[in-house]
Design a protein around this motif. Sequence first.
Motif, PDB file in Angstrom:
ATOM      1  N   PRO A  38      27.821  25.770 -43.531  1.00 13.11           N
ATOM      2  CA  PRO A  38      26.687  24.849 -43.388  1.00 13.11           C
ATOM      3  C   PRO A  38      25.545  25.238 -44.321  1.00 13.11           C
ATOM      4  CG  PRO A  38      26.808  26.356 -41.527  1.00 13.11           C
ATOM      5  CD  PRO A  38      28.035  26.604 -42.346  1.00 13.11           C
ATOM      6  N   TYR A  39      24.622  24.306 -44.541  1.00 10.88           N
ATOM      7  CA  TYR A  39      23.472  24.604 -45.391  1.00 10.88           C
ATOM      8  C   TYR A  39      22.637  25.725 -44.768  1.00 10.88           C
ATOM      9  CZ  TYR A  39      24.441  19.675 -46.638  1.00 10.88           C
ATOM     10  OH  TYR A  39      25.046  18.488 -46.981  1.00 10.88           O
ATOM     11  N   ASN A  40      22.098  26.611 -45.613  1.00  8.35           N
ATOM     12  CA  ASN A  40      21.125  27.592 -45.133  1.00  8.35           C
ATOM     13  C   ASN A  40      19.828  26.861 -44.818  1.00  8.35           C
ATOM     14  OD1 ASN A  40      22.770  29.791 -45.435  1.00  8.35           O
ATOM     15  ND2 ASN A  40      21.992  30.349 -47.453  1.00  8.35           N
ATOM     16  N   PRO A  41      19.356  26.876 -43.580  1.00  8.45           N
ATOM     17  CA  PRO A  41      18.120  26.144 -43.270  1.00  8.45           C
ATOM     18  C   PRO A  41      16.936  26.724 -44.036  1.00  8.45           C
ATOM     19  CG  PRO A  41      19.261  26.858 -41.261  1.00  8.45           C
ATOM     20  CD  PRO A  41      19.902  27.568 -42.406  1.00  8.45           C
ATOM     21  N   ILE A  42      15.981  25.877 -44.368  1.00 11.62           N
ATOM     22  CA  ILE A  42      14.775  26.353 -45.038  1.00 11.62           C
ATOM     23  C   ILE A  42      13.715  26.672 -43.991  1.00 11.62           C
ATOM     24  CG2 ILE A  42      15.307  25.010 -47.100  1.00 11.62           C
ATOM     25  CD1 ILE A  42      13.094  23.088 -46.292  1.00 11.62           C
ATOM     26  N   LEU A  43      12.778  27.495 -44.353  1.00 10.48           N
ATOM     27  CA  LEU A  43      11.740  27.916 -43.424  1.00 10.48           C
ATOM     28  C   LEU A  43      10.966  26.698 -42.915  1.00 10.48           C
ATOM     29  CD1 LEU A  43      10.364  30.398 -42.155  1.00 10.48           C
ATOM     30  CD2 LEU A  43       8.785  30.386 -44.094  1.00 10.48           C
ATOM     31  N   GLY A  44      10.855  26.584 -41.606  1.00  9.58           N
ATOM     32  CA  GLY A  44      10.142  25.463 -41.012  1.00  9.58           C
ATOM     33  C   GLY A  44      10.996  24.244 -40.752  1.00  9.58           C
ATOM     34  N   GLU A  45      12.261  24.286 -41.138  1.00 10.80           N
ATOM     35  CA  GLU A  45      13.165  23.152 -40.894  1.00 10.80           C
ATOM     36  C   GLU A  45      13.400  22.995 -39.390  1.00 10.80           C
ATOM     37  OE1 GLU A  45      17.882  22.135 -41.635  1.00 10.80           O
ATOM     38  OE2 GLU A  45      16.825  23.304 -43.165  1.00 10.80           O
ATOM     39  N   ILE A  46      13.483  21.741 -38.946  1.00  8.37           N
ATOM     40  CA  ILE A  46      13.658  21.412 -37.529  1.00  8.37           C
ATOM     41  C   ILE A  46      14.898  20.533 -37.364  1.00  8.37           C
ATOM     42  CG2 ILE A  46      12.651  20.169 -35.558  1.00  8.37           C
ATOM     43  CD1 ILE A  46      11.047  22.571 -36.118  1.00  8.37           C
ATOM     44  N   PHE A  47      15.635  20.754 -36.290  1.00 12.76           N
ATOM     45  CA  PHE A  47      16.694  19.812 -35.914  1.00 12.76           C
ATOM     46  C   PHE A  47      16.530  19.462 -34.442  1.00 12.76           C
ATOM     47  CE2 PHE A  47      20.852  18.683 -34.182  1.00 12.76           C
ATOM     48  CZ  PHE A  47      21.149  17.603 -35.006  1.00 12.76           C
ATOM     49  N   GLN A  48      16.506  18.156 -34.132  1.00 12.05           N
ATOM     50  CA  GLN A  48      16.362  17.674 -32.755  1.00 12.05           C
ATOM     51  C   GLN A  48      17.499  16.717 -32.425  1.00 12.05           C
ATOM     52  OE1 GLN A  48      12.382  16.100 -33.693  1.00 12.05           O
ATOM     53  NE2 GLN A  48      11.663  17.116 -31.834  1.00 12.05           N
ATOM     54  N   CYS A  49      17.982  16.783 -31.200  1.00 10.90           N
ATOM     55  CA  CYS A  49      19.001  15.836 -30.748  1.00 10.90           C
ATOM     56  C   CYS A  49      19.038  15.842 -29.230  1.00 10.90           C
ATOM     57  CB  CYS A  49      20.373  16.183 -31.332  1.00 10.90           C
ATOM     58  SG  CYS A  49      21.062  17.734 -30.697  1.00 10.90           S
ATOM     59  N   HIS A  50      19.847  14.963 -28.656  1.00 15.32           N
ATOM     60  CA  HIS A  50      20.028  14.970 -27.208  1.00 15.32           C
ATOM     61  C   HIS A  50      21.414  14.442 -26.873  1.00 15.32           C
ATOM     62  CE1 HIS A  50      18.959  10.693 -27.658  1.00 15.32           C
ATOM     63  NE2 HIS A  50      19.538  10.502 -26.487  1.00 15.32           N
ATOM     64  N   TRP A  51      21.847  14.674 -25.629  1.00 14.00           N
ATOM     65  CA  TRP A  51      23.127  14.193 -25.129  1.00 14.00           C
ATOM     66  C   TRP A  51      22.876  13.395 -23.847  1.00 14.00           C
ATOM     67  CZ3 TRP A  51      22.192  18.931 -27.108  1.00 14.00           C
ATOM     68  CH2 TRP A  51      23.005  19.381 -28.151  1.00 14.00           C
ATOM     69  N   THR A  52      23.531  12.278 -23.733  1.00 10.60           N
ATOM     70  CA  THR A  52      23.493  11.508 -22.504  1.00 10.60           C
ATOM     71  C   THR A  52      24.661  11.959 -21.634  1.00 10.60           C
ATOM     72  OG1 THR A  52      22.526   9.631 -23.657  1.00 10.60           O
ATOM     73  CG2 THR A  52      23.529   9.186 -21.509  1.00 10.60           C
ATOM     74  N   LEU A  53      24.374  12.401 -20.431  1.00  5.60           N
ATOM     75  CA  LEU A  53      25.428  12.891 -19.545  1.00  5.60           C
ATOM     76  C   LEU A  53      26.339  11.754 -19.097  1.00  5.60           C
ATOM     77  CD1 LEU A  53      23.313  15.340 -17.391  1.00  5.60           C
ATOM     78  CD2 LEU A  53      24.976  15.941 -19.150  1.00  5.60           C
ATOM     79  N   PRO A  54      27.629  12.063 -18.835  1.00  6.21           N
ATOM     80  CA  PRO A  54      28.590  11.014 -18.461  1.00  6.21           C
ATOM     81  C   PRO A  54      28.148  10.169 -17.268  1.00  6.21           C
ATOM     82  CG  PRO A  54      29.719  13.085 -18.897  1.00  6.21           C
ATOM     83  CD  PRO A  54      28.264  13.391 -18.935  1.00  6.21           C
ATOM     84  N   ASN A  55      27.427  10.766 -16.319  1.00 10.16           N
ATOM     85  CA  ASN A  55      27.033  10.015 -15.119  1.00 10.16           C
ATOM     86  C   ASN A  55      25.645   9.394 -15.235  1.00 10.16           C
ATOM     87  OD1 ASN A  55      25.631  12.385 -15.123  1.00 10.16           O
ATOM     88  ND2 ASN A  55      25.945  12.863 -12.955  1.00 10.16           N
ATOM     89  N   ASP A  56      25.051   9.487 -16.421  1.00 10.99           N
ATOM     90  CA  ASP A  56      23.708   8.929 -16.594  1.00 10.99           C
ATOM     91  C   ASP A  56      23.787   7.407 -16.648  1.00 10.99           C
ATOM     92  OD1 ASP A  56      21.039   8.984 -16.817  1.00 10.99           O
ATOM     93  OD2 ASP A  56      20.946   9.696 -18.890  1.00 10.99           O
TER      94      ASP A  56
END
Length: 701
Positions: free
Chosen positions: A418-436
Amino acid sequence: MASIMEGPLSKWTNVMKGWQYRWFVLDYNAGLLSYYTSKDKMMRGSRRGCVRLRGAVIGIDDEDDSTFTITVDQKTFHFQARDADEREKWIHALEETILRHTLQLQGLDSGFVPSVQDFDKKLTEADAYLQILIEQLKLFDDKLQNCKDDEQRKKIETLKETTNSMVESIKHCIVLLQIAKDQCIAENHADGIISTINPVDAIYQPSPLEPVVNTMPSQTVLPPGSGHSPPSSSLTSPSHVNLSPNTVPEFSYSSSEDEFYDADEFHQSGSSPKRLIDSSGSASVLTHSSSGNSLKRPDTTESLNSSMSNGTSDADLFDSHDDRDDEGEAGSVEEHKSVIMHLLSQVRLGMDLTKVVLPTFILERRSLLEMYADFFAHPDLFVSISDQKDARDRMVQVVKWYLSAFHAGRKGSVAKKPYNPILGEIFQCHWTLPNDTEENVELVSEGPVPWVSKNSVTFVAEQVSHHPPISAFYAECFNKKIQFNAHIWTKSKFLGMSIGVHNIGQGCVSCLEHDEHYILTFPNGYGRSILTVPWVELGGECNINCSKTGYSANIVFHTKPFYGGKKHRITAEIFSPNDKKSFCSIEGEWNGVMYAKYSTGENVVFIDTKKLPIIKKKVRKLEDQNEYESRCLWKDVTFNLKIRDIDAATEAKHRLEERQRAEARERKEKEIQWETRLFHEDGECWVYDEPLLKRLGAAKH
């Protein structure tokens, strides 16, 4: 025979399925490692076999300090020294021999004949670097002027004097090379030959003892065994070989009962290697992409609110696509072997790879920060930890989630980086649960991903340091009152035919309703068979401990032994408080099926990763992301890798890195301290600024 070293080693034999004592002789001049059944047989010249070292690659096992391998001529030979010190002596001598003879291979066997223009170009480059060095020398005067400490001043003066001597030597060398070139041209003109540097038959012929400085090559580096036809059967068995001890055979050979090599590690490729070398700077020396508010905590909701106010659906807002799903991600790097061979020529065994430039074509099309999100590819297993009624069941569920967390990170059989992250880089995500369900629309407004429901699992990661490279990440589920905080410092080492990545750091699962905190560590990763089809395995011993309840677990990720054994094997034991005997034993494969045996005698399938459905993470679409978010930062590199335009991908990566370096220099000049966005350092750990534990505590008061 002019040997540089001789002595006993053990060699693995296939027929005996074990190690056998042999007397080895390393001939530096011939580039040959010969072996005999005894020292007496060596004195009589009765050679048992030999390994030709030109173009060979040495490999070591990071978890075994006495064994090593030599890979050459489509074979891998396995050796064992008495101890680590003896192995180190042999490896050092072998590396020196390999380097000498491989450099000759590059210069002579490739048919490369440098022209006067090539020579002029290198001379100009050397002079340009000399001018840079002279400019840098002026900095010593500034330092001396500002230095008040006598001892420090003395050190600077010594360093300045040494550097001045080096500069004068370089000047002298450049002048001598220029004179030699002019003489050469004059002689060649007299002979009617003007195309090459060396006046001897108009062909560049390095002396066998001439030191060669290997910079980024203008021609590809030949892989081991290239340029030769495969060995005939008459050369593979000593019963058909009648060579004197001083003869260097065309191919390495071994007695039939001694022969052991990994034939399946190699396959012939008719395609010519592509000349694709990543010319950008160090992939790891990266800094923050600044904007007007780059040093402030980001407003993560601003761009989303504008989208949501238009009544857009979940599918319109989020991207569940994984770039690794696209066709063409898998395959062999055989066609790029020359570039890998060049990379290998730049490193030494055990060397830290943090600053080594890797070819762009081996990149995985996503950031390391996004890869860490794969720990939660089964978010239902994670949140169910808090559903368990007693401490024992919660520990078992923690182990179950932990062991399920690794297989999703690897799609396909081919390992990529994978890419080497740069200083200050952010990754955001979420998962919807099966029973949601759609009714669960109350948003977790102050969480790491404030635009999703309280029943979702949310995740955020940040690159908090690049010296050393440290990533911090955090996940939570508000409704289940569970959170996870971790940091990992990746430290890479070159192991010959493998690359090892030590994951230094720890994670903490917190069940807030029970006030339980489970501290866990991470296995090391290894990229194997880097010359053919790379694959990943995990190795090392990991632990999970809960100080409040006293429950603990010990997990061992077993690396595959080179003689037999299975890949990806794990064993684990779960212990009750103060018990030395486990109540649950687990074994199997971390990317397959794992079985549990309880002290009651019950045997069950603990986890079957083949049947576990992976729940895809949801990421904001590119147009809604801030410039420092992973997919937005790397979008040009990702796009060009996807369409297989390696040059454009390399250029995009280089532009990004150069921009970050410039901003780092600017911060240094203005004496601005870097501020992390979402995490802060707490002792030896990196902790999320606004964890669920803190927010729930504040809500009570």
